[in-house]
Write an enzyme that holds these catalytic residues in place. Structure first.
Site, short mmCIF file in Angstrom:
data_model
loop_
_atom_site.label_atom_id
_atom_site.label_comp_id
_atom_site.label_asym_id
_atom_site.label_seq_id
_atom_site.Cartn_x
_atom_site.Cartn_y
_atom_site.Cartn_z
N HIS A 77 42.77 65.54 53.50
CA HIS A 77 43.50 65.79 52.25
C HIS A 77 42.90 66.98 51.50
CE1 HIS A 77 44.42 61.24 52.42
NE2 HIS A 77 45.54 61.89 52.71
N LYS A 103 52.30 50.06 50.52
CA LYS A 103 51.05 49.76 51.19
C LYS A 103 50.19 48.83 50.34
CE LYS A 103 50.92 54.47 53.09
NZ LYS A 103 50.16 55.74 53.10
N ARG A 160 49.70 66.08 60.26
CA ARG A 160 48.67 65.85 61.27
C ARG A 160 49.27 65.91 62.68
NH1 ARG A 160 47.48 61.24 58.07
NH2 ARG A 160 48.35 59.98 59.75
N SER A 170 43.57 57.79 56.29
CA SER A 170 42.89 56.92 55.34
C SER A 170 42.72 55.52 55.92
CB SER A 170 43.68 56.84 54.02
OG SER A 170 43.71 58.09 53.38
#
Length: 202
Positions: free
Chosen positions: A54, A78, A127, A165
């Protein structure tokens, strides 16, 4: 450096324009607007926690934009490890020495927040190919909500682009070394949660 930044910005935007099948006059208008106004991007996310990937996206984004607002999302599907306020405080610590980065909280529609802060674009990191499929869908949706806001994709540096993460949290729960995956401030906040891996951090 400024010339390189402009070239990078134009190349990334042309790529997005190609994917969206935009007309050339829209691209020209966007470039004109960006030249005459402060270039501000919103980089939204859950950041649970923020990773070096990030951070890399933000630093590379500053080559294109004058200012980046890192927006911590409250509304998320989430289940987060860190609370909304904790994630906000972590980000403030990470970017406290970067004057061109502002950390803000937001809830509700992202596009409404972008307009509220007067930003020109949404910044997103990529990514993998699977990331692009999801991000492309979100970019088109946001464009339907407001076609004056563009989405710009930037890839993190290679050595920090392969983890998420979620992976960081899994390693931390097992008290593994995450010092090469996250900023130092994140380790401190994991320790506040009762995770102690001091002996394993180099």
């Amino acid at each position: 450096m400024r010339l390189i930044s402009k070239i990078i910005g134009q190349f990334v935007f042309l790529l997005v324009c190609f994917q969206k099948k935009l007309y050339f006059n829209e691209y020209s208008k966007f470039l004109t607007d960006m030249k005459t106004t402060e270039k501000i991007a919103v980089y939204p996310g859950t950041f649970d926690p923020i990773t070096l990937g990030h951070v890399s996206v933000v630093r590379r984004g500053l080559l294109v934009f004058d200012k980046i607002i890192v927006a911590v999302a409250k509304d998320t599907h989430k289940s987060t490890f860190f609370s909304f306020d904790e994630r906000f405080q972590i980000l403030r610590e990470v970017f406290q020495d970067e004057p061109r980065v502002e950390v803000r909280k937001f809830e509700g529609l992202l596009i409404d927040f972008v307009k509220e802060v007067g930003a020109n674009a949404i910044l997103r990191g990529l990514r993998t190919v699977s990331d692009f499929e999801y991000e492309f869908q979100m970019a088109l949706t946001n464009r339907k909500l407001d076609n004056s806001i563009e989405t710009v994709f930037i890839m993190a540096e290679d050595h920090v682009s392969y983890f998420s993460s979620s992976l960081v949290k899994e390693i931390a729960r097992l008290e593994g070394d995450i010092s090469h995956l996250v900023p130092p401030a994140v380790i401190k906040w994991f320790e506040k949660k009762g995770i102690n891996f001091k002996k394993k951090v180099k």
